[in-house]
Structure formats: C-alpha cells, structure tokens
Design a protein around this motif. Structure first.
Motif, mmCIF file in Angstrom:
data_model
loop_
_atom_site.group_PDB
_atom_site.id
_atom_site.type_symbol
_atom_site.label_atom_id
_atom_site.label_comp_id
_atom_site.label_asym_id
_atom_site.label_seq_id
_atom_site.Cartn_x
_atom_site.Cartn_y
_atom_site.Cartn_z
ATOM 1 N N PRO A 256 23.674 52.008 34.779
ATOM 2 C CA PRO A 256 23.653 51.669 33.345
ATOM 3 C C PRO A 256 24.944 52.035 32.626
ATOM 4 C CG PRO A 256 21.595 52.719 33.977
ATOM 5 C CD PRO A 256 22.530 52.851 35.146
ATOM 6 N N VAL A 257 25.628 53.096 33.086
ATOM 7 C CA VAL A 257 26.906 53.461 32.480
ATOM 8 C C VAL A 257 27.917 52.347 32.711
ATOM 9 C CG1 VAL A 257 28.775 55.141 32.486
ATOM 10 C CG2 VAL A 257 26.420 55.912 32.784
ATOM 11 N N ALA A 258 27.951 51.834 33.952
ATOM 12 C CA ALA A 258 28.872 50.737 34.257
ATOM 13 C C ALA A 258 28.539 49.501 33.424
ATOM 14 C CB ALA A 258 28.806 50.402 35.748
ATOM 15 N N TYR A 259 27.246 49.193 33.276
ATOM 16 C CA TYR A 259 26.852 48.041 32.473
ATOM 17 C C TYR A 259 27.267 48.226 31.014
ATOM 18 C CZ TYR A 259 23.914 46.883 36.484
ATOM 19 O OH TYR A 259 23.457 46.587 37.739
ATOM 20 N N GLY A 260 27.105 49.445 30.516
ATOM 21 C CA GLY A 260 27.486 49.707 29.133
ATOM 22 C C GLY A 260 28.980 49.531 28.911
ATOM 23 N N LEU A 261 29.783 50.005 29.863
ATOM 24 C CA LEU A 261 31.233 49.837 29.747
ATOM 25 C C LEU A 261 31.622 48.364 29.784
ATOM 26 C CD1 LEU A 261 32.457 52.754 32.053
ATOM 27 C CD2 LEU A 261 32.458 52.678 29.546
ATOM 28 N N ILE A 262 30.967 47.593 30.650
ATOM 29 C CA ILE A 262 31.244 46.152 30.711
ATOM 30 C C ILE A 262 30.851 45.480 29.409
ATOM 31 C CG2 ILE A 262 30.625 44.000 31.880
ATOM 32 C CD1 ILE A 262 30.222 45.673 34.424
ATOM 33 N N LEU A 263 29.713 45.898 28.852
ATOM 34 C CA LEU A 263 29.228 45.307 27.606
ATOM 35 C C LEU A 263 30.174 45.591 26.447
ATOM 36 C CD1 LEU A 263 26.823 43.664 26.595
ATOM 37 C CD2 LEU A 263 25.663 45.798 26.042
ATOM 38 N N ILE A 264 30.894 46.701 26.513
ATOM 39 C CA ILE A 264 31.885 47.022 25.485
ATOM 40 C C ILE A 264 33.191 46.275 25.742
ATOM 41 C CG2 ILE A 264 33.310 48.873 24.524
ATOM 42 C CD1 ILE A 264 30.982 50.785 25.130
ATOM 43 N N ALA A 265 33.614 46.222 27.014
ATOM 44 C CA ALA A 265 34.938 45.691 27.335
ATOM 45 C C ALA A 265 35.020 44.178 27.184
ATOM 46 C CB ALA A 265 35.326 46.088 28.751
ATOM 47 N N VAL A 266 33.998 43.468 27.627
ATOM 48 C CA VAL A 266 34.086 41.999 27.628
ATOM 49 C C VAL A 266 34.231 41.434 26.219
ATOM 50 C CG1 VAL A 266 32.864 39.865 28.195
ATOM 51 C CG2 VAL A 266 32.936 41.740 29.841
ATOM 52 N N PRO A 267 33.402 41.849 25.230
ATOM 53 C CA PRO A 267 33.619 41.305 23.883
ATOM 54 C C PRO A 267 34.977 41.653 23.297
ATOM 55 C CG PRO A 267 31.443 42.287 24.054
ATOM 56 C CD PRO A 267 32.199 42.681 25.286
ATOM 57 N N LEU A 268 35.566 42.768 23.729
ATOM 58 C CA LEU A 268 36.872 43.156 23.199
ATOM 59 C C LEU A 268 38.001 42.305 23.768
ATOM 60 C CD1 LEU A 268 36.626 47.066 23.162
ATOM 61 C CD2 LEU A 268 36.692 45.543 21.183
ATOM 62 N N PHE A 269 37.970 42.078 25.090
ATOM 63 C CA PHE A 269 39.098 41.434 25.750
ATOM 64 C C PHE A 269 38.857 39.963 26.087
ATOM 65 C CE2 PHE A 269 39.316 45.995 26.805
ATOM 66 C CZ PHE A 269 40.567 46.286 26.273
ATOM 67 N N ARG A 270 37.618 39.556 26.259
ATOM 68 C CA ARG A 270 37.314 38.163 26.577
ATOM 69 C C ARG A 270 35.986 37.802 25.916
ATOM 70 N NH1 ARG A 270 39.785 33.745 27.273
ATOM 71 N NH2 ARG A 270 41.318 34.939 28.469
ATOM 72 N N PRO A 271 35.991 37.588 24.573
ATOM 73 C CA PRO A 271 34.734 37.337 23.854
ATOM 74 C C PRO A 271 33.976 36.106 24.350
ATOM 75 C CG PRO A 271 36.524 37.831 22.330
ATOM 76 C CD PRO A 271 37.144 37.646 23.674
ATOM 77 N N SER A 272 34.699 35.104 24.846
ATOM 78 C CA SER A 272 34.034 33.879 25.302
ATOM 79 C C SER A 272 33.531 33.973 26.736
ATOM 80 C CB SER A 272 34.985 32.685 25.172
ATOM 81 O OG SER A 272 36.182 32.919 25.901
ATOM 82 N N GLY A 273 33.797 35.087 27.427
ATOM 83 C CA GLY A 273 33.284 35.289 28.766
ATOM 84 C C GLY A 273 33.943 34.394 29.803
ATOM 85 N N ILE A 274 33.313 34.338 30.982
ATOM 86 C CA ILE A 274 33.861 33.546 32.085
ATOM 87 C C ILE A 274 33.878 32.068 31.734
ATOM 88 C CG2 ILE A 274 33.474 32.877 34.489
ATOM 89 C CD1 ILE A 274 32.258 35.635 34.934
ATOM 90 N N ALA A 275 32.838 31.599 31.063
ATOM 91 C CA ALA A 275 32.780 30.183 30.700
ATOM 92 C C ALA A 275 33.940 29.816 29.782
ATOM 93 C CB ALA A 275 31.445 29.860 30.035
ATOM 94 N N GLY A 276 34.264 30.682 28.835
ATOM 95 C CA GLY A 276 35.387 30.417 27.944
ATOM 96 C C GLY A 276 36.709 30.427 28.676
ATOM 97 N N LEU A 277 36.839 31.337 29.658
ATOM 98 C CA LEU A 277 38.062 31.376 30.453
ATOM 99 C C LEU A 277 38.217 30.099 31.271
ATOM 100 C CD1 LEU A 277 40.528 32.901 31.546
ATOM 101 C CD2 LEU A 277 39.018 33.963 33.241
#
Length: 294
Positions: A256-277
């Motif tokens: 869950p710690v790893a999931y929480g870090l991902i949940l924080i990092a993705v909106p900061l650096f890639r808000p549109s996610g993989i689909a947007g990339l």
C-alpha cells in the motif's frame, strides 16, 4: 489483468468522466463475487445464470446506496465511499451464517463449458477477455454518445450542467450503478476462477489498487483502465519477487505504501496517465509556425 482491467474500466467512467471519487469500489467487486458464488453453491444455479444476476444485484445495491452518498462532493464523497467499503467487509466477516466469516468457503463451481472445450485450461482466460472486450466496446460507445457528453459536462461543472437542463443526480446515479456492474462482473468471474472466497481480498487496499490502476492508465480514457491494470499487476509481481532482496524482512504490508507513492507521483508528473502519453506520441507533429510577413 483482465479481471482488474474490467473493474477499472467502470471506475474510469465514474472517476474520470463524471469526476465522482470512489474509495470503496472493492465492495462491488466483492458483492458480485459473493452473490454469484452463493447462488451457485446454495441455490445450485449454473454460473452462466449467476453471472448476470450478480451484476444486477450490484447495480441495484449501488443505486440504493448512491441515492444518499452521491449528494456529497469532494472529500466528503471519498470518505462516504470509504465507509461503504469498510461496512461491506465487516458484514462479510460477521454474517457467518451466509458468508462463512473470515475463514471463507470453498466448493464454488467453475464455469462449465460445452464439449469439446470442457477440458481446456485456458477457458476462463478467453471468457474473461471476451467480457473485457465487450466491456471496452460498451464503454467506448457510451462515452462517445450524448450520455457520455452529459457525463463530461457534469465532470466539468455540475452547476453549469444543471443550468443546461441536465439532471445531474440521475446521471451520477446511473454511472455509479454502471461502474458497480463492471466491478461485479469482474468479481463474479474471479469467484468462479479461484473457487474460494474470504473477506480479505475485498478490503480498502484493493479499492486503492483499482484507483491507482485507473490513475496510472489515464482516468479520462477507457483504454487507460486496461493499461493501468497491466502496469500495476506487473509492478506488483516485480515488487513481491524483488523487494525482499532490496529490503530484508519486507512484507506485503509495504505494497500500500508503494501504491500511495504512485498515486501521488502520477498526477504530478503525468496527469493524463499512460493513455495520455500514448496519445501524445501518436499525435502528428504540429506544422512549423511561419513568422508574420514571410
């Protein structure tokens, strides 16, 4: 990936398009699993019949719960859906006469297939992905219709949508029930795949996983749900195999710690996610600008 992706597609419709946060979506996944499993084991119904019944049960439950819950907004809605998930897991643990409590129950029949496919080991895999492709097709048609445009309008501004004559309460309730149906179908398939159920897999951590999958894949994309499920499933397997060598004594509690870090990092650096990339990479380059006077 198929089971998680199917549940995440529905979550993308709810969170990505209608902007209605849910932290308790594992409850509908579990409700579909238990409804189908109990009907198959206690009532003796064929899984082919229990699958659609489980979807209907979850959608009705979502409609009943959503009437008061979806009146809330923002953090209040998130807390209410979190509470919904906690209540559901508590019921599973305490209603032992029906759910068998924390010890769970087995004997759930696998989905039967006609001859000559009855002995094929990959039947559940192909069936799951058939449902996934059907779910993707339904979601794509939905978001490209006038109903999808109404949901995007609600996500942009509920007040403006109401001024334009959109019944926001009805639309939010509808997409909430639809997303619950997606999760319930995935849960029912899961139940007949593992043939054993206990309350543990349907807690808050799983709701967090589904939300992280949607965010990583791209909330505003139907295909993002599948992409996020693939990435998170692969990442989870990598962490389980390699984390003990990086952190001696590490356990699954760190996931869950790893999931929480991902949940924080993705909106900061890639808000549109993989689909947007992916969309950005496939977009043709803009023509060069010609200075005025040339």
């Amino acid at each position: 990936v198929g089971l998680y992706g199917l549940a995440t597609i529905g979550l993308c419709l709810l969170v990505g398009y209608a902007k209605q946060i849910s932290l308790g979506h594992a409850a509908f996944y579990g409700l579909g699993a238990y409804a189908s499993a109990l009907l198959a084991t206690r009532a003796g119904l064929s899984p082919w019949l229990t699958l659609p019944v489980a979807v209907v049960v979850a959608m009705v439950a979502a409609a009943l719960v959503g009437c008061p819950v979806l009146r809330l907004h923002g953090n209040y809605l998130a807390m209410a859906t979190l509470g919904l998930g906690i209540v559901f897991t508590t019921v599973l643990k305490e209603w032992t006469d029906v759910t068998a409590g924390p010890s769970g129950f087995s004997g759930i029949p696998a989905i039967p297939f006609p001859q000559p496919f009855a002995k094929a080991d990959a039947n559940t895999l192909w069936l799951t992905w058939l449902f996934v492709l059907g779910g993707v097709a339904l979601a794509v048609a939905f978001v490209n219709s006038r109903w999808g445009r109404a949901l995007r309008a609600i996500g942009d501004s509920e007040l403006a949508s109401e001024l334009l004559g959109i019944d926001t309460a009805r639309w939010k309730l509808g997409v909430f029930a639809l997303s619950a149906g997606y999760a319930a179908l995935a849960g029912a398939l899961y139940a007949h795949y593992v043939t054993f159920l206990s309350p543990e897999p349907f807690g808050f951590v799983f709701s967090l996983e589904l939300l992280v999958m949607a965010v990583v894949g791209g909330l505003a994309s139907v295909w993002g749900g599948l992409a996020g499920a693939f990435v998170l499933v692969a990442l989870t397997e990598v962490l389980r195999r390699s984390m003990p060598s990086w952190l001696p004594g590490a356990s699954g509690a760190l996931e869950p710690v790893a999931y929480g870090l991902i949940l924080i990092a993705v909106p900061l650096f890639r808000p549109s996610g993989i689909a947007g990339l992916g969309a950005a990479l496939l977009r043709p380059p803009a023509p060069p600008r010609v200075p005025p006077g040339q």
